[in-house]
Design a protein around this motif. Sequence first.
Motif, PDB file in Angstrom:
ATOM      1  N   ASP A   1      27.248 -32.643 -80.987  1.00 44.26           N
ATOM      2  CA  ASP A   1      27.546 -31.767 -79.861  1.00 44.26           C
ATOM      3  C   ASP A   1      27.671 -32.586 -78.595  1.00 44.26           C
ATOM      4  O   ASP A   1      27.462 -33.792 -78.599  1.00 44.26           O
TER       5      ASP A   1
ATOM      6  N   GLY B   1      22.968 -26.579 -72.760  1.00 46.69           N
ATOM      7  CA  GLY B   1      22.626 -26.220 -74.140  1.00 46.69           C
ATOM      8  C   GLY B   1      23.643 -26.768 -75.134  1.00 46.69           C
ATOM      9  O   GLY B   1      23.413 -26.760 -76.333  1.00 46.69           O
TER      10      GLY B   1
ATOM     11  N   TYR C   1      17.031 -28.499 -88.531  1.00 47.76           N
ATOM     12  CA  TYR C   1      18.098 -29.153 -87.786  1.00 47.76           C
ATOM     13  C   TYR C   1      17.470 -30.436 -87.267  1.00 47.76           C
ATOM     14  O   TYR C   1      16.602 -30.413 -86.403  1.00 47.76           O
TER      15      TYR C   1
ATOM     16  N   ARG D   1      15.859 -24.049 -86.443  1.00 47.92           N
ATOM     17  CA  ARG D   1      16.931 -23.042 -86.406  1.00 47.92           C
ATOM     18  C   ARG D   1      18.267 -23.763 -86.449  1.00 47.92           C
ATOM     19  O   ARG D   1      18.307 -24.983 -86.373  1.00 47.92           O
TER      20      ARG D   1
ATOM     21  N   GLY E   1      21.738 -24.945 -84.670  1.00 54.92           N
ATOM     22  CA  GLY E   1      22.090 -25.282 -83.297  1.00 54.92           C
ATOM     23  C   GLY E   1      23.116 -24.297 -82.760  1.00 54.92           C
ATOM     24  O   GLY E   1      23.775 -23.581 -83.508  1.00 54.92           O
ATOM     25  N   ASP E   2      23.228 -24.284 -81.462  1.00 59.67           N
ATOM     26  CA  ASP E   2      24.233 -23.465 -80.795  1.00 59.67           C
ATOM     27  C   ASP E   2      24.897 -24.392 -79.771  1.00 59.67           C
ATOM     28  O   ASP E   2      24.224 -24.789 -78.828  1.00 59.67           O
ATOM     29  N   PRO E   3      26.105 -24.839 -79.951  1.00 56.08           N
ATOM     30  CA  PRO E   3      27.204 -24.330 -80.770  1.00 56.08           C
ATOM     31  C   PRO E   3      27.411 -24.989 -82.142  1.00 56.08           C
ATOM     32  O   PRO E   3      28.472 -24.803 -82.744  1.00 56.08           O
ATOM     33  N   GLU E   4      26.415 -25.699 -82.675  1.00 54.14           N
ATOM     34  CA  GLU E   4      26.628 -26.321 -83.988  1.00 54.14           C
ATOM     35  C   GLU E   4      26.822 -25.271 -85.087  1.00 54.14           C
ATOM     36  O   GLU E   4      27.568 -25.493 -86.043  1.00 54.14           O
TER      37      GLU E   4
HETATM   38  N1  GLY Z   1      23.137 -27.501 -79.143  1.00 53.86           N
HETATM   39  C1  GLY Z   1      21.791 -27.909 -79.155  1.00 53.86           C
HETATM   40  C2  GLY Z   1      20.836 -26.946 -79.690  1.00 53.86           C
HETATM   41  O1  GLY Z   1      21.152 -25.902 -80.200  1.00 53.86           O
HETATM   42  O2  GLY Z   1      19.648 -27.247 -79.621  1.00 53.86           O
END
Ligand code: GLY
Length: 420
Positions: free
Chosen positions: A211, A225, A268, A286, A288-291
């Motif tokens: 990311d 993030g 993760y 959990r 990732g966001d945006p993974e």
């Molecule tokens: N993109 C990083 C996270 O979700 O922690």
Amino acid sequence: MNILVLGGGGREHALAWAIKQNPKCDRLIVAPGNPGIAAIAECADLDILDRASVVTFCEENAIDFVVIGPEAPLAAGVADATRGAGILTFGPSAAAARIEASKAFTKELCAACGAPTARHARFTEAAPARAYIREQGAPIVVKADGLAAGKGVVVAETVDQALAAVDDMLGGAFGAAGAEVVIEEFMAGEEASFFVLTDGTTCLAIGTAQDHKRVGEGDTGPNTGGMGAYSPAPVLTEAIAAQALARIVQPCVDELARRGTPYQGVIYAGLMIADGEARLVEFNARFGDPEAQVLMMRLGAQALDLMLACAEGRLADAQVSWAEDHALCVVLAARGYPGTPETGSAIGGLDALPEDSRHMVFHAGTASRDGRLVAAGGRVLGVTARGDSLAEARARAYGLVDRIDWPGGFCRRDIGWRAL
Ligand code: GLY
Ligand code: AMP
């Protein structure tokens, strides 16, 4: 089956999108969800941090399977409560989720099983922390022990920056999360994210991603993030992934089981890769966001089968089938992010965009107001595309971005640059 997903960001939209494609899914509810999720699932107003409310909701709605998206409900013990009520659950117990909730815990876990990570020391008092920093010199990394919404890490280039970070954290800038600090060796190298499902015993690698944490092009400016991601991560070769599984993830999973707090869900692992070796930067409990957006785009419907196998303790018999494909996600954020985002601006053009197995706009911070879609958070949309090559995925993703009419938003134009 009836499935409940907890969360309402881009990650949960991606999870819901993948789950929905699987014929095993009859009814899909997402709490709290968002306007993008509302187009494919029912959204429910539910306090997802309240264990009793979640259990009651599951019972009232005959929920067969709960998928927990974010870390906060995990740390609050929601998985313990739903599992305790006999509901099949994807996500670790609060005890196992400490791998994310406490950096000091993870350091100690790594030490117990010999998993490679940065050298470190822990402090609750400023004076010895300051002395340690002076002795070690810079660059050096200062971390608040607890959950600090991704803001509790300072990679200090000078001793003064590190000292200031210690004063900040122990001075209460992060509340209880900063009551203890972890000070660690700066690791040079390239970072990548490694996603592994485990049922407590068996580990199954389900993908890699990278990311872009900085807000500015060329990876400059303040941390966010995540402004975009792509999968797979070329730096995480098959050999390095196998090594990270054998030396880092599996030993930690075994150690957690040995202690009577088996981990069940996704791990993760943030890795630092240098000279063909991976070391652990951090664990998250959990996706990732945006993974998740790029992983779910690549996994599609099988994501549900894998999460079910994980929750039912059947991972030893599960397999992932990968297409030789690539996915890339560009985050559109509201102006002002990662400071104070300007919310309320109207977003247009989404209705005309394709939504299929190669193109998807995942919603994060959006809201519906008077029948219009508006920005309601910092990171607002995750524009995601798949292709036979990373270059193709990227061209498709930016092709979508350019058709979105949102003057109040911005994105980085260079997502994927390191890999391309
Ligand atoms: N993109 C990083 C996270 O979700 O922690
Ligand atoms: P974390 O929240 O632990 O992932 O830290 C946030 C970011 O800080 C990581 O993604 C890395 O870019 C950086 N970081 C954390 N620890 C280290 C370290 N020991 N050496 C170098 N960079 C680090």
